[in-house]
Design a protein around this motif. Structure first.
Motif, PDB file in Angstrom:
ATOM      1  N   GLU A  20      -0.298 -15.535   2.296  1.00  0.00           N
ATOM      2  CA  GLU A  20      -0.636 -15.872   0.699  1.00  0.00           C
ATOM      3  C   GLU A  20       0.342 -14.697  -0.005  1.00  0.00           C
ATOM      4  O   GLU A  20       0.544 -15.158  -1.108  1.00  0.00           O
ATOM      5  CB  GLU A  20      -1.913 -15.780   0.408  1.00  0.00           C
ATOM      6  CG  GLU A  20      -2.639 -17.032   0.932  1.00  0.00           C
ATOM      7  CD  GLU A  20      -2.485 -18.428   0.576  1.00  0.00           C
ATOM      8  OE1 GLU A  20      -2.463 -18.626  -0.846  1.00  0.00           O
ATOM      9  OE2 GLU A  20      -2.278 -19.132   1.222  1.00  0.00           O
ATOM     10  N   CYS A  21      -0.103 -13.571   0.135  1.00  0.00           N
ATOM     11  CA  CYS A  21       0.520 -12.616  -0.478  1.00  0.00           C
ATOM     12  C   CYS A  21       1.567 -11.648   0.299  1.00  0.00           C
ATOM     13  O   CYS A  21       2.090 -10.649  -0.281  1.00  0.00           O
ATOM     14  CB  CYS A  21      -0.575 -11.505  -0.992  1.00  0.00           C
ATOM     15  SG  CYS A  21      -1.530 -10.732   0.012  1.00  0.00           S
TER      16      CYS A  21
ATOM     17  N   ILE B 113      -7.868  -7.061   8.170  1.00  0.00           N
ATOM     18  CA  ILE B 113      -9.148  -6.694   9.091  1.00  0.00           C
ATOM     19  C   ILE B 113      -9.308  -7.728   9.869  1.00  0.00           C
ATOM     20  O   ILE B 113      -9.321  -8.948   9.611  1.00  0.00           O
ATOM     21  CB  ILE B 113      -9.986  -6.182   8.258  1.00  0.00           C
ATOM     22  CG1 ILE B 113     -11.072  -5.668   9.113  1.00  0.00           C
ATOM     23  CG2 ILE B 113     -10.751  -7.105   7.320  1.00  0.00           C
ATOM     24  CD1 ILE B 113     -12.253  -4.937   8.447  1.00  0.00           C
ATOM     25  N   SER B 114      -9.420  -7.567  11.235  1.00  0.00           N
ATOM     26  CA  SER B 114      -9.668  -8.805  12.040  1.00  0.00           C
ATOM     27  C   SER B 114     -10.939  -8.589  12.800  1.00  0.00           C
ATOM     28  O   SER B 114     -11.367  -7.390  13.142  1.00  0.00           O
ATOM     29  CB  SER B 114      -8.445  -8.844  13.218  1.00  0.00           C
ATOM     30  OG  SER B 114      -7.323  -9.073  12.617  1.00  0.00           O
TER      31      SER B 114
ATOM     32  N   ASN C 136      -6.128  -7.257   0.664  1.00  0.00           N
ATOM     33  CA  ASN C 136      -5.264  -7.385  -0.470  1.00  0.00           C
ATOM     34  C   ASN C 136      -5.594  -8.579  -1.506  1.00  0.00           C
ATOM     35  O   ASN C 136      -6.163  -8.405  -2.527  1.00  0.00           O
ATOM     36  CB  ASN C 136      -3.738  -7.265  -0.311  1.00  0.00           C
ATOM     37  CG  ASN C 136      -3.001  -7.035  -1.508  1.00  0.00           C
ATOM     38  OD1 ASN C 136      -3.268  -6.340  -2.236  1.00  0.00           O
ATOM     39  ND2 ASN C 136      -1.844  -8.058  -1.854  1.00  0.00           N
ATOM     40  N   CYS C 137      -5.624  -9.744  -0.831  1.00  0.00           N
ATOM     41  CA  CYS C 137      -5.983 -10.826  -1.687  1.00  0.00           C
ATOM     42  C   CYS C 137      -7.066 -11.640  -1.429  1.00  0.00           C
ATOM     43  O   CYS C 137      -7.493 -12.801  -1.919  1.00  0.00           O
ATOM     44  CB  CYS C 137      -4.522 -11.940  -1.666  1.00  0.00           C
ATOM     45  SG  CYS C 137      -4.363 -12.752  -0.078  1.00  0.00           S
TER      46      CYS C 137
END
Length: 53
Positions: free
Chosen positions: A43-44, A50-51, A15-16
């Protein structure tokens, strides 16, 4: 035979773009009963992470 040094696995918020070591203390965790424990971006707040790259 040469061996390459491997970098630690990373996780990234889709997302960020927040990026940190996978499983690190930088990440928040949230419980979702149908899914189990999810990694959450500090943060968001997104769980679209994803890892292992």
């Amino acid at each position: 035979m040469e061996t390459e040094a491997t970098a630690p696995n990373r996780s990234r918020c889709l997302n960020c773009g927040f990026d940190a070591p996978a499983g690190g203390t930088e990440w928040d965790r949230v419980e979702s009963p149908p899914l189990g424990r999810l990694t959450q971006c500090p943060e968001c707040g997104s769980t679209n992470v994803i890892s292992g790259w």
